[in-house]
Design a protein around this motif. Sequence first.
Motif, PDB file in Angstrom:
ATOM      1  N   MET A 351       0.836  -1.204   0.000  1.00  9.68           N
ATOM      2  CA  MET A 351       0.000   0.000   0.000  1.00  9.68           C
ATOM      3  C   MET A 351       0.865   1.247   0.000  1.00  9.68           C
ATOM      4  O   MET A 351       1.973   1.249   0.531  1.00  9.68           O
ATOM      5  CB  MET A 351      -0.901  -0.020   1.244  1.00  9.68           C
ATOM      6  CG  MET A 351      -1.786   1.188   1.427  1.00  9.68           C
ATOM      7  SD  MET A 351      -2.898   0.980   2.857  1.00  9.68           S
ATOM      8  CE  MET A 351      -4.366   0.395   2.043  1.00  9.68           C
ATOM      9  N   GLY A 352       0.353   2.312  -0.595  1.00 11.65           N
ATOM     10  CA  GLY A 352       0.979   3.621  -0.511  1.00 11.65           C
ATOM     11  C   GLY A 352       0.070   4.587   0.236  1.00 11.65           C
ATOM     12  O   GLY A 352      -1.154   4.572   0.042  1.00 11.65           O
ATOM     13  N   LEU A 353       0.640   5.395   1.112  1.00  9.50           N
ATOM     14  CA  LEU A 353      -0.104   6.399   1.891  1.00  9.50           C
ATOM     15  C   LEU A 353       0.506   7.763   1.581  1.00  9.50           C
ATOM     16  O   LEU A 353       1.618   8.061   1.996  1.00  9.50           O
ATOM     17  CB  LEU A 353      -0.007   6.094   3.386  1.00  9.50           C
ATOM     18  CG  LEU A 353      -0.538   4.725   3.841  1.00  9.50           C
ATOM     19  CD1 LEU A 353      -0.188   4.478   5.301  1.00  9.50           C
ATOM     20  CD2 LEU A 353      -2.045   4.630   3.632  1.00  9.50           C
ATOM     21  N   HIS A 354      -0.247   8.591   0.847  1.00 11.55           N
ATOM     22  CA  HIS A 354       0.310   9.835   0.333  1.00 11.55           C
ATOM     23  C   HIS A 354      -0.538  11.036   0.738  1.00 11.55           C
ATOM     24  O   HIS A 354      -1.767  11.022   0.537  1.00 11.55           O
ATOM     25  CB  HIS A 354       0.374   9.806  -1.196  1.00 11.55           C
ATOM     26  CG  HIS A 354       1.051   8.597  -1.759  1.00 11.55           C
ATOM     27  ND1 HIS A 354       2.416   8.481  -1.848  1.00 11.55           N
ATOM     28  CD2 HIS A 354       0.530   7.441  -2.256  1.00 11.55           C
ATOM     29  CE1 HIS A 354       2.719   7.309  -2.395  1.00 11.55           C
ATOM     30  NE2 HIS A 354       1.598   6.654  -2.638  1.00 11.55           N
ATOM     31  N   CYS A 355       0.106  12.035   1.278  1.00 11.18           N
ATOM     32  CA  CYS A 355      -0.554  13.326   1.460  1.00 11.18           C
ATOM     33  C   CYS A 355      -0.472  14.083   0.138  1.00 11.18           C
ATOM     34  O   CYS A 355       0.594  14.121  -0.499  1.00 11.18           O
ATOM     35  CB  CYS A 355       0.116  14.126   2.566  1.00 11.18           C
ATOM     36  SG  CYS A 355      -0.162  13.417   4.214  1.00 11.18           S
ATOM     37  N   THR A 356      -1.574  14.679  -0.282  1.00 10.06           N
ATOM     38  CA  THR A 356      -1.552  15.429  -1.536  1.00 10.06           C
ATOM     39  C   THR A 356      -0.546  16.566  -1.478  1.00 10.06           C
ATOM     40  O   THR A 356       0.041  16.943  -2.500  1.00 10.06           O
ATOM     41  CB  THR A 356      -2.956  15.964  -1.867  1.00 10.06           C
ATOM     42  OG1 THR A 356      -3.465  16.669  -0.710  1.00 10.06           O
ATOM     43  CG2 THR A 356      -3.907  14.824  -2.197  1.00 10.06           C
ATOM     44  N   ALA A 357      -0.336  17.105  -0.288  1.00 10.70           N
ATOM     45  CA  ALA A 357       0.731  18.083  -0.055  1.00 10.70           C
ATOM     46  C   ALA A 357       1.245  17.853   1.359  1.00 10.70           C
ATOM     47  O   ALA A 357       0.475  17.938   2.327  1.00 10.70           O
ATOM     48  CB  ALA A 357       0.209  19.515  -0.217  1.00 10.70           C
ATOM     49  N   VAL A 358       2.519  17.503   1.496  1.00  9.27           N
ATOM     50  CA  VAL A 358       3.086  17.213   2.810  1.00  9.27           C
ATOM     51  C   VAL A 358       3.206  18.510   3.599  1.00  9.27           C
ATOM     52  O   VAL A 358       3.803  19.490   3.139  1.00  9.27           O
ATOM     53  CB  VAL A 358       4.460  16.527   2.678  1.00  9.27           C
ATOM     54  CG1 VAL A 358       5.085  16.329   4.052  1.00  9.27           C
ATOM     55  CG2 VAL A 358       4.315  15.194   1.958  1.00  9.27           C
ATOM     56  N   SER A 359       2.615  18.506   4.802  1.00  9.20           N
ATOM     57  CA  SER A 359       2.598  19.696   5.655  1.00  9.20           C
ATOM     58  C   SER A 359       2.391  19.248   7.086  1.00  9.20           C
ATOM     59  O   SER A 359       2.319  18.058   7.378  1.00  9.20           O
ATOM     60  CB  SER A 359       1.470  20.640   5.223  1.00  9.20           C
ATOM     61  OG  SER A 359       0.208  20.019   5.447  1.00  9.20           O
ATOM     62  N   SER A 360       2.269  20.204   7.988  1.00 11.10           N
ATOM     63  CA  SER A 360       2.004  19.855   9.386  1.00 11.10           C
ATOM     64  C   SER A 360       0.640  19.200   9.537  1.00 11.10           C
ATOM     65  O   SER A 360       0.420  18.405  10.451  1.00 11.10           O
ATOM     66  CB  SER A 360       2.094  21.103  10.261  1.00 11.10           C
ATOM     67  OG  SER A 360       1.158  22.084   9.822  1.00 11.10           O
ATOM     68  N   LYS A 361      -0.274  19.531   8.660  1.00 18.48           N
ATOM     69  CA  LYS A 361      -1.617  18.944   8.706  1.00 18.48           C
ATOM     70  C   LYS A 361      -1.622  17.528   8.155  1.00 18.48           C
ATOM     71  O   LYS A 361      -2.385  16.672   8.608  1.00 18.48           O
ATOM     72  CB  LYS A 361      -2.590  19.816   7.911  1.00 18.48           C
ATOM     73  CG  LYS A 361      -4.014  19.281   7.866  1.00 18.48           C
ATOM     74  CD  LYS A 361      -4.901  20.155   7.000  1.00 18.48           C
ATOM     75  CE  LYS A 361      -6.317  19.591   6.888  1.00 18.48           C
ATOM     76  NZ  LYS A 361      -7.166  20.399   5.981  1.00 18.48           N
ATOM     77  N   CYS A 362      -0.779  17.285   7.172  1.00 16.44           N
ATOM     78  CA  CYS A 362      -0.713  15.970   6.523  1.00 16.44           C
ATOM     79  C   CYS A 362       0.756  15.683   6.250  1.00 16.44           C
ATOM     80  O   CYS A 362       1.367  16.307   5.380  1.00 16.44           O
ATOM     81  CB  CYS A 362      -1.523  15.978   5.238  1.00 16.44           C
ATOM     82  SG  CYS A 362      -1.876  14.323   4.582  1.00 16.44           S
ATOM     83  N   SER A 363       1.334  14.761   6.995  1.00 21.37           N
ATOM     84  CA  SER A 363       2.795  14.664   7.055  1.00 21.37           C
ATOM     85  C   SER A 363       3.371  13.375   6.492  1.00 21.37           C
ATOM     86  O   SER A 363       4.550  13.085   6.702  1.00 21.37           O
ATOM     87  CB  SER A 363       3.250  14.816   8.514  1.00 21.37           C
ATOM     88  OG  SER A 363       2.552  13.937   9.373  1.00 21.37           O
ATOM     89  N   TYR A 364       2.594  12.588   5.753  1.00 25.10           N
ATOM     90  CA  TYR A 364       3.072  11.283   5.297  1.00 25.10           C
ATOM     91  C   TYR A 364       3.104  11.175   3.778  1.00 25.10           C
ATOM     92  O   TYR A 364       2.187  11.610   3.074  1.00 25.10           O
ATOM     93  CB  TYR A 364       2.192  10.158   5.864  1.00 25.10           C
ATOM     94  CG  TYR A 364       2.324  10.022   7.360  1.00 25.10           C
ATOM     95  CD1 TYR A 364       3.294   9.200   7.912  1.00 25.10           C
ATOM     96  CD2 TYR A 364       1.499  10.749   8.215  1.00 25.10           C
ATOM     97  CE1 TYR A 364       3.439   9.094   9.281  1.00 25.10           C
ATOM     98  CE2 TYR A 364       1.635  10.653   9.592  1.00 25.10           C
ATOM     99  CZ  TYR A 364       2.616   9.821  10.118  1.00 25.10           C
ATOM    100  OH  TYR A 364       2.768   9.729  11.472  1.00 25.10           O
ATOM    101  N   ASP A 365       4.169  10.594   3.287  1.00 23.10           N
ATOM    102  CA  ASP A 365       4.310  10.216   1.891  1.00 23.10           C
ATOM    103  C   ASP A 365       5.153   8.951   1.893  1.00 23.10           C
ATOM    104  O   ASP A 365       6.370   8.989   1.751  1.00 23.10           O
ATOM    105  CB  ASP A 365       4.974  11.340   1.099  1.00 23.10           C
ATOM    106  CG  ASP A 365       4.930  11.088  -0.408  1.00 23.10           C
ATOM    107  OD1 ASP A 365       4.163  10.198  -0.838  1.00 23.10           O
ATOM    108  OD2 ASP A 365       5.659  11.778  -1.146  1.00 23.10           O
ATOM    109  N   VAL A 366       4.503   7.809   2.078  1.00 27.31           N
ATOM    110  CA  VAL A 366       5.201   6.570   2.387  1.00 27.31           C
ATOM    111  C   VAL A 366       4.537   5.411   1.648  1.00 27.31           C
ATOM    112  O   VAL A 366       3.319   5.427   1.405  1.00 27.31           O
ATOM    113  CB  VAL A 366       5.209   6.315   3.917  1.00 27.31           C
ATOM    114  CG1 VAL A 366       3.792   6.191   4.466  1.00 27.31           C
ATOM    115  CG2 VAL A 366       6.035   5.094   4.286  1.00 27.31           C
ATOM    116  N   SER A 367       5.331   4.417   1.291  1.00 23.88           N
ATOM    117  CA  SER A 367       4.812   3.276   0.552  1.00 23.88           C
ATOM    118  C   SER A 367       5.562   2.022   0.982  1.00 23.88           C
ATOM    119  O   SER A 367       6.755   2.084   1.282  1.00 23.88           O
ATOM    120  CB  SER A 367       4.997   3.502  -0.954  1.00 23.88           C
ATOM    121  OG  SER A 367       4.462   2.440  -1.702  1.00 23.88           O
ATOM    122  N   GLY A 368       4.863   0.908   1.015  1.00 26.50           N
ATOM    123  CA  GLY A 368       5.538  -0.325   1.397  1.00 26.50           C
ATOM    124  C   GLY A 368       4.580  -1.408   1.836  1.00 26.50           C
ATOM    125  O   GLY A 368       3.439  -1.495   1.371  1.00 26.50           O
TER     126      GLY A 368
END
Length: 923
Positions: A351-368
Amino acid sequence: MPPNTTASSGQKPGKSGRKKGRRARLILIVLVLALIGGVAYGGYWGVSTVRASFPQTKGSLTLEGLSGPVDVKRDGYGIPQIYASSDEDLFMAQGYVQAQDRFYEMDVRRHMTSGRLSEMFGKGQVDNDEFLRTLGWNRVAKEEYDTKLSPSTKKYLQAYAKGVNAYLKGKDGKDISLEYAALGFTNDYAPEAWTPVDSVAWLKAMAWDLRGNMQEEIDRSLMTSRLGPKQIADLYPEYPYDRNKTITQNGAYDSVTQSYVQNGSAGTRGTGQSTSGTGLAGDTTAPGGLQSQLSKLYDVLDDVPTAVGVNGNGIGSNSWVVSGEHTITGKPLLANDPHLSASLPSVWYQMGLHCTAVSSKCSYDVSGYTFAGMPGVIIGHNQNIAWGMTNSGVDVTDLYLEKITGDGYQYDGKVKPFTTRKETIKIAGGGSKTIVVRTTNNGPLLSDRDDELVKVGKKATVDAAAPDRGDGYAIALRWTALDAGTSMDAVFRIDKAADWNEFRKAAQSFEVPSQNLIYADGKGPKGHIGYQLPGRIPIRPKGDDGSLPSPGWDSKYSWTGYIKQAELPYEYDPRRGYIVTANQAVVDKDKYPYTLTTDWGYGARSQRITDLITTKTRGDGKISTDDMRQMQLDNSSEIAKLIVPKLLKLDIADKNVREAQKLLEGWDYTQDADSAAAAYFNAVWRNILKLAFGNKLPKELRVKGQCLYVDPVDNTGPADDDRKVLECGQRDADQAQPDGGDRWFEVVRKIIDDEHNDWWKAPKTRLDKAIDTRDALFVRAMKDARWELTAKLGKDLDTWSWGRLHRLFLKNQTLGTEGPAFLKYMLNRGPWKLSGGEATVNATGWNAAGGYGVVWVPSMRMVVNLDDLDKSKWINLSGASGHAYSAHYTDQTEKWAQGELLPWAFSAKAVDKSTSDTLVLKP
């Protein structure tokens, strides 16, 4: 000299009703008959039921609780990539999507971790539930959630549970999975709401299967009934530090060692493999009957459902990282393939977990690779770093023999009261059972869960050094995972770590299970690589190495604390340019002040990987992503390289055996699925182990149903055929000894040139004379192997192949494990003929005592390219879906078996290019 034994063809008949709590007995025949009847009722029932549970992957759905829209993009293999604008939405969507594909698996897991399998499968699971309630995984998980985890972790767990429950809302069991439709014929079970604690508890199950040397502790004690201290030491040789390199070779542990040298020991000094610790054994201060206690304990442990491993036995993993200095891209490459039980569906969920824009509100851009039922990514990469894991094998469990007195236990000459609690187990179909769990200062009494253990404890005789028998003895378990910890925090912190320092800081929270963590990033001209050993690792008192059960009544055997995180071994950018972890020793025995374990893997795989890397990089050679993949598939047999030259020198009289011997001429020692030489050698190896060692082990370690005439245990005189008794093995085939792993490689390596070593001796049988030399034993093994394979594969050697023996079956871990063929046909898949073998890099493990079938496997494979993450590769053992008739149930397995890897899209552009289906989740 090893005890005198004589082979017998006698078979001990199975006892009716044996092991009523076995995990395979999950469903009654009446269920199957009902299921068949239901299907026969009309084709529409079968088709509609199967299709009803398939997930919606296109269009849009409304999820109450989302703060904004979420995109779920699936590729041609059904692997989802989730895009959200807040952390909570991201993890809520993860819970929803995993429930779409895998909720039945998630539900079974949480019933296992909470000791509630009986609620799903009936009274056949009561014994398992009793043991799991005694361990109290769910209680510890709740304590972690209530008192240990950070507010952000709790928030993510709550969001994940909200997503799972959004999926469940308004659905009947048949709308969720085919298995629920089957269960519905025999009970009125209905799935209940998911909770954050359900997710946390899964880490306990993972920790149980990766718990270290508890099995070796039991086995060494059981061996004392037939083997002396030197013989046991022969079977547990010291780690070969001079030949197989440790993981860390010049890490930060040097400063710890310096402190050790200057200031004296801070704990137990590392001693390598040893059986000379001061714990309890049959010839020291142990109460007589300890062996019987431990044998019964093994039976109880063996019944516990496997979560990810093989009940703690035989499992390993490979992971290595190569710096940019040695790669074609100029940036690091990282490979990982954890070796776990073969399960269907795979324990992993890509699975991949991606924030549309990485920020303090949304801080993840990870896959595995994730666990269905738990938020976050366990192994993989984010936009900055990549990481992998292998089981460290450090010793985090100890068994204690407790002296029972009335309603308490003895400790330093005083009687302390038990801590007790009641647990009520509900049973599908009606009824319940209440048990009392008793706990000492060392942990819960495992022996309370088996009536025979209680009887043995009351009857145990004692030596003068132990307390009087009184009310008897019991066995308690001390285990770091039974104390509340913070490992769930570590998952999220690693997932968003940006560099080495943040990664190490995150690893401090990874308390249980202790894993070898490897690291890579692409920063700077060539990137960076690293290794960290995390975990809550106990410090034992001086002289106690944890290799044998300890006297619980004496405080001098209690743990004295835990190794400080700052003192745990690590390495960063070593000069050699690579780091290999494959369950070998972490540190050299003379360079670290603490005992991490006495039971490392022996380094056959790790040294082979090291040799492959150094061979490739010699003379400025560079390593590619495909080179890493090819290394993962290496089938070379290290034990064959040692033994085959000696087998080829033997003068064989029997022309049929001589014909088989010729298969080994010119063989390159690779265990390809189509290799006849690999088939014959592995059969010879299996028979060498049986003749030299297996027939001399106590019945508690041998394969169930395999019977031998042996001298009585109390026989102290010369061998006497008239006094021999028939003893039959008691272990399941995939758990027995000798299993043929790299410990046995080392055992044989130590004596291979001693042609008259006592281990090479074997008694006469009805068909063969006694054996007293290595070569005579090898000849017998070659003959036995020839006729064994003739029976299994036929007389014509041209038709022989390793893959015909070495097959993988994928079985649904609940309803597909046993019973009439109809249900198995619906849920199970296989076989696949596999290359590889035991203790090879391509570790398709098999147990030499029990047969050739595949027991554990590389549960996934990945290679991460830190120069261009979109050029990374991955594969799973099965597929994304847990639905038996989904196109994604086992759509990766054939490619996995062939050693192929799939493209691993990460960037938004690459994900869009690979997307087949898009589902929009709307608030």
